[in-house]
Scaffold this motif. Structure first.
Motif, PDB file in Angstrom:
ATOM      1  N   ILE A 138       3.852   1.628  -0.297  1.00  0.00           N
ATOM      2  CA  ILE A 138       4.651   2.857  -0.286  1.00  0.00           C
ATOM      3  C   ILE A 138       5.814   2.792  -1.261  1.00  0.00           C
ATOM      4  CG2 ILE A 138       3.953   3.550   2.032  1.00  0.00           C
ATOM      5  CD1 ILE A 138       6.835   2.704   2.942  1.00  0.00           C
ATOM      6  N   TYR A 141       9.474  -2.208  -2.994  1.00  0.00           N
ATOM      7  CA  TYR A 141      10.430  -2.960  -2.188  1.00  0.00           C
ATOM      8  C   TYR A 141       9.598  -3.676  -1.155  1.00  0.00           C
ATOM      9  CZ  TYR A 141       9.613   1.589  -0.189  1.00  0.00           C
ATOM     10  OH  TYR A 141       8.998   2.734   0.228  1.00  0.00           O
ATOM     11  N   LEU A 143       8.666  -4.863   2.622  1.00  0.00           N
ATOM     12  CA  LEU A 143       8.778  -4.687   4.074  1.00  0.00           C
ATOM     13  C   LEU A 143       8.206  -5.931   4.745  1.00  0.00           C
ATOM     14  CD1 LEU A 143       7.276  -1.069   4.223  1.00  0.00           C
ATOM     15  CD2 LEU A 143       9.703  -1.683   4.240  1.00  0.00           C
TER      16      LEU A 143
HETATM   17 CL1  6GU Z   1       2.356  -1.164   2.547  1.00  0.00          CL
HETATM   18  N1  6GU Z   1       3.664  -3.399   3.071  1.00  0.00           N
HETATM   19  C1  6GU Z   1       4.671  -4.258   2.918  1.00  0.00           C
HETATM   20  N2  6GU Z   1       4.689  -5.396   3.617  1.00  0.00           N
HETATM   21  N3  6GU Z   1       5.692  -4.041   2.073  1.00  0.00           N
HETATM   22  C2  6GU Z   1       5.653  -2.888   1.391  1.00  0.00           C
HETATM   23  C3  6GU Z   1       4.618  -1.960   1.509  1.00  0.00           C
HETATM   24  C4  6GU Z   1       3.627  -2.248   2.378  1.00  0.00           C
HETATM   25  N4  6GU Z   1       4.878  -0.933   0.691  1.00  0.00           N
HETATM   26  C5  6GU Z   1       6.021  -1.227   0.092  1.00  0.00           C
HETATM   27  N5  6GU Z   1       6.499  -2.409   0.494  1.00  0.00           N
END
Ligand code: 6GU
Length: 230
Positions: A138, A141, A143
């Motif tokens: 998305i 960065y 997540l």
């Molecule tokens: Cl889909 N997953 C993770 N872990 N970090 C993200 C992401 C997804 N999209 C942006 N950063």
């Protein structure tokens, strides 16, 4: 439309789809959303979903077997080639292609979307190589896991299902659909502590208001998102 989320944290989604447009779309029967526990597709006593990386390194990697079993039970498919066009199986990972309005629109046309939430340390690459139809991020960065990204993808898709929005035209006039940010909106009062609403919006001159909105959308896009104008 059916949306199946595969996650090690199904409780994360407990109330997430009980608000606003997504709640209304579910109540109207336009979409059914389920969060499934990846551990339910393990076959060992301790329901282990991860393991140490071959080649060494930090962190754990999600094992392939429970993910392949989940997709098999949710779609009947064991490999990408067996997934029909009406279904998409999406791995959420920071290595994916970036979600755009255009990709959300493609997903919203399908009968079933399976969203697999990765964790940031990693998912066995055979899932991306041989199972999923799309690997999606998305944004640029990091997540800790795919769960917040799954919420974003669900929201972006559901509001594009025909009938999900109050007025059928609203999706078409928003940011990104025409390559520009949305125009600025104002409501009462016309003067808030000396901050005034642009006079033109108070006149009722619809053609001139349309012109103003177009120019204001372009100015805002140039200021905040010049990349969209290139
Ligand atoms: Cl889909 N997953 C993770 N872990 N970090 C993200 C992401 C997804 N999209 C942006 N950063």
């Amino acid at each position: 439309m059916q949306i199946d989320i595969v996650t090690i944290f199904p409780d994360y989604f407990r109330e997430a789809f009980d608000y606003g447009i997504v709640r209304r779309a579910r109540a109207a029967g336009l979409v059914e959303i389920k969060a499934h526990d990846l551990r339910s597709w393990t076959s060992d006593k301790h329901k282990v979903v991860d393991d140490r990386p071959f080649g060494g390194g930090d962190g754990m990697v999600l094992k392939p077997e429970p993910i392949f079993a989940a997709v098999k039970s949710l779609t009947s498919a064991s490999r990408r080639e067996e997934i029909p066009p009406a279904k998409r199986v999406v791995l959420l990972s920071p290595q994916g292609k970036q979600l755009t309005q255009s990709l959300a629109t493609e997903f919203a046309k399908r009968e079933q979307i399976v969203l697999i939430c990765g964790r940031y340390e990693g998912v066995d690459e055979r899932v991306a190589e041989a199972l999923v139809t799309d690997e999606v991020s998305i944004g640029d960065y990091v997540l800790s896991g795919g769960e917040p990204a799954a919420l974003v993808v669900v929201d972006a898709m559901v509001r594009l299902i025909p009938g999900a929005l109050g007025s059928e035209t609203s999706a078409a006039t928003e940011s990104f659909t025409d390559g520009l940010l949305d125009y600025p909106h104002y409501t009462r009062p016309p003067d808030f502590e000396g901050l005034r609403v642009p006079e033109i919006l108070l006149t009722g001159h619809h053609a001139e208001i349309e012109q103003w909105r177009r120019a204001a959308a372009e100015a805002k896009t140039k200021r905040n998102r010049p990349d969209l104008l290139k």
